[in-house]
Motif scaffolding. Structure first.
Motif, mmCIF file in Angstrom:
data_model
loop_
_atom_site.group_PDB
_atom_site.id
_atom_site.type_symbol
_atom_site.label_atom_id
_atom_site.label_comp_id
_atom_site.label_asym_id
_atom_site.label_seq_id
_atom_site.Cartn_x
_atom_site.Cartn_y
_atom_site.Cartn_z
ATOM 1 N N TRP A 67 5.082 -1.132 26.473
ATOM 2 C CA TRP A 67 5.799 -2.215 27.141
ATOM 3 C C TRP A 67 7.303 -2.102 26.892
ATOM 4 O O TRP A 67 8.119 -2.283 27.810
ATOM 5 C CB TRP A 67 5.289 -3.562 26.640
ATOM 6 C CG TRP A 67 5.951 -4.730 27.313
ATOM 7 C CD1 TRP A 67 5.604 -5.312 28.485
ATOM 8 C CD2 TRP A 67 7.094 -5.463 26.835
ATOM 9 N NE1 TRP A 67 6.445 -6.358 28.781
ATOM 10 C CE2 TRP A 67 7.371 -6.467 27.787
ATOM 11 C CE3 TRP A 67 7.901 -5.354 25.700
ATOM 12 C CZ2 TRP A 67 8.428 -7.366 27.633
ATOM 13 C CZ3 TRP A 67 8.951 -6.240 25.545
ATOM 14 C CH2 TRP A 67 9.206 -7.232 26.499
ATOM 15 N N ARG A 71 10.220 -1.457 29.655
ATOM 16 C CA ARG A 71 11.213 -2.527 29.825
ATOM 17 C C ARG A 71 12.632 -2.045 29.544
ATOM 18 O O ARG A 71 13.569 -2.346 30.292
ATOM 19 C CB ARG A 71 10.856 -3.688 28.886
ATOM 20 C CG ARG A 71 11.871 -4.819 28.820
ATOM 21 C CD ARG A 71 11.951 -5.579 30.139
ATOM 22 N NE ARG A 71 12.860 -6.709 30.032
ATOM 23 C CZ ARG A 71 14.180 -6.615 30.142
ATOM 24 N NH1 ARG A 71 14.740 -5.434 30.324
ATOM 25 N NH2 ARG A 71 14.941 -7.694 30.057
ATOM 26 N N PHE A 195 5.189 -9.702 28.767
ATOM 27 C CA PHE A 195 4.483 -9.176 27.605
ATOM 28 C C PHE A 195 3.299 -10.072 27.269
ATOM 29 O O PHE A 195 3.431 -11.292 27.176
ATOM 30 C CB PHE A 195 5.419 -9.089 26.403
ATOM 31 C CG PHE A 195 4.755 -8.547 25.167
ATOM 32 C CD1 PHE A 195 4.310 -7.240 25.130
ATOM 33 C CD2 PHE A 195 4.560 -9.351 24.051
ATOM 34 C CE1 PHE A 195 3.681 -6.734 23.991
ATOM 35 C CE2 PHE A 195 3.939 -8.860 22.911
ATOM 36 C CZ PHE A 195 3.503 -7.548 22.887
ATOM 37 N N SER A 389 -0.398 2.426 30.166
ATOM 38 C CA SER A 389 -1.464 1.790 29.387
ATOM 39 C C SER A 389 -2.462 2.819 28.859
ATOM 40 O O SER A 389 -2.928 2.723 27.722
ATOM 41 C CB SER A 389 -2.186 0.756 30.242
ATOM 42 O OG SER A 389 -1.305 -0.258 30.656
#
Length: 468
Positions: A67, A71, A195, A389
């Motif tokens: 994440w 980001r 998140f 992921s």
């Protein structure tokens, strides 16, 4: 973002360096454990917390790394990760108690949780799936050398310096990694997404409790009922995460990617097979020192043949997969690895060293083949939406499986200590048990289909013919 040829050329080297640093640090401690234990007034057989604290932290925080990289960008997060890892290494070297050492290993783990996964995520974004086999083959090579070079280097440093240097050597590598990343690391980002804090709490703490429960069984510092309760708590949190992920709009680890059969089999196979391979760098140096009475230097150098075997096998992995396919290769290589681990139960101090060096060399070849095949088939069929992921989940699995390998083998060793016999015999029984578990793990790969992964090899052959 447009990828320059300069960035593309340097990226695999950055990932290889990250893999090497993480793998080396996870195992260099093993040979030095008796020396550290004497320095800190602890038993060598009760020092696995210094190893497991690192792997647990890495496993817990790896999903956050995906994440953060999406980001804030792969380059920024990678540089921060290497910086934390380097500072944590310095703090470990300055530790004067086991509590301090474990605490600063956690700091190292925070950096390690982002270091390798972010580098591999950049590879997934930079290269098409058809080119993953040669790229990952190159990247995993130093990662295979690290676990076997670690015990040897640890033995050298403990013998000719002090145990503190097993952490201090990370500092120059970390500084070079930061400089190299600033120059060559692409800064990939994706559209912002929320998140999943609830998912992180459930998933992360579930892993910690599950692994801690297994470790408590091995250390026997609390009642068995407490160890069972902690383990059950971990399983419960993971089940609650599955319930949460089915309803969340943007879960930490999306469940639909597990519908990709090769990914699911690869993840399960990583957990099952690494119980055996993860225990060898932990158990072997301990058996040679505590059981056989070898010096730390000799015990560490005995792992060198495994590194040589890993290097040699790298040039043959693609050909082996072309001959036998992913399914047959992974099934039978697991059987071979299990048999080799079990064969260590036959070793005694009076036997010639060559009788131990040969199986360690073959073990390195087999592990190299298994790891490359497992990692490639796990990621090969994921789409771009699942790349981040899926990569995070694979990294979590690898780290937690290494921790499981150490914790389970320590628990098995503690179990056999309840019976009469010498320390040497207890180690023999542990190796035999872990070898049998590894052979059984090969059944997981029978869930693959004979044609799985063929497109990876055929695409590479087509590119070679086109180039010719």
């Amino acid at each position: 973002m447009i990828k320059s040829a300069r960035s593309m050329a340097g990226l695999p080297w950055i990932a290889a360096m990250a893999f090497f640093m993480q793998a080396l640090d996870a195992t260099i401690l093993n040979t030095a454990l008796p020396a550290i234990a004497r320095s800190l007034n602890r038993s060598p057989l009760a020092m696995q917390s210094a190893v497991i604290s690192y792997t647990l932290t890495v496993a817990m925080l790896i999903p956050v790394s995906g994440w953060l990289a999406d980001r804030f960008g792969t380059r920024k997060v990678f540089i921060i990760a290497v910086s934390l890892f380097t500072l944590g290494s310095l703090a470990c070297a300055l530790s004067n108690s086991l509590t301090m050492l474990v605490s600063f290993r956690v700091v190292q783990g925070i950096g390690g949780a982002m270091m390798m996964p972010v580098a591999r995520l950049a590879l997934l974004r930079a290269y098409p799936r058809s080119e993953l086999l040669p790229v990952l083959n190159f990247v995993t090579m130093p990662g295979l050398i690290g676990p076997v070079l670690g015990p040897m280097l640890g033995g050298i440093l403990v013998t000719w310096a002090t145990w503190h240097w097993i952490f201090l050597i990370n500092i120059p590598m970390g500084v070079l990694g930061i400089i190299y990343a600033r120059k060559y690391m692409p800064d990939f980002t994706t559209p912002k997404r929320r998140f999943d804090l609830i998912g992180f709490i459930l998933f992360g703490f579930g892993l910690v409790l599950l692994s801690s429960g297994i470790e408590l069984f091995g250390e026997r510092i609390v009642a068995t009922s407490i160890a069972v309760a902690v383990t059950f708590g971990g399983v419960l949190l993971l089940l609650l995460y599955i319930f949460h992920a089915r309803r969340a709009s943007a879960p930490l680890i999306p469940l639909p990617m597990f519908r990709t059969r090769t990914f699911s089999v690869g993840i399960l196979g990583n957990v099952a097979s690494r119980l055996g391979t993860g225990c060898v760098p932990f158990l072997m140096p301990l058996m040679l020192q505590v059981g056989f009475g070898y010096s730390a230097l000799l015990a560490g150098c005995m792992m060198a043949p495994t590194a040589l075997g890993s290097l040699l096998a790298k040039s043959m992995v693609t050909q082996v997969l072309r001959w036998f396919g992913y399914r047959n290769t992974l099934v039978w290589i697991s059987v071979i690895i299990g048999a080799l681990i079990a064969s260590f139960a036959l070793q005694t101090p009076t036997m010639g060293l060559a009788l131990l060096l040969l199986p360690l060399f073959v073990l390195g070849m087999a592990m190299s083949t298994q790891f490359t095949a497992m990692n490639t088939i796990t990621l090969a069929d994921l789409n771009d939406a699942n790349a981040s992921s899926g990569n995070s989940m694979l990294a979590v699995t690898q780290q937690i499986a290494i921790g499981f390998g150490v914790a389970v083998s320590a628990a098995v060793l503690r179990f056999y200590e309840n019976f009469d016999g010498s320390t040497e015999q207890h180690f023999h029984a542990t190796f035999l048990t872990m070898g049998i578990l590894t052979v059984i793990s090969g059944l997981v790969f029978r869930m693959l289909k004979p044609g799985d992964g063929r497109h990876l090899i055929s695409n590479r052959e087509k590119r070679k013919k086109s180039a010719a």
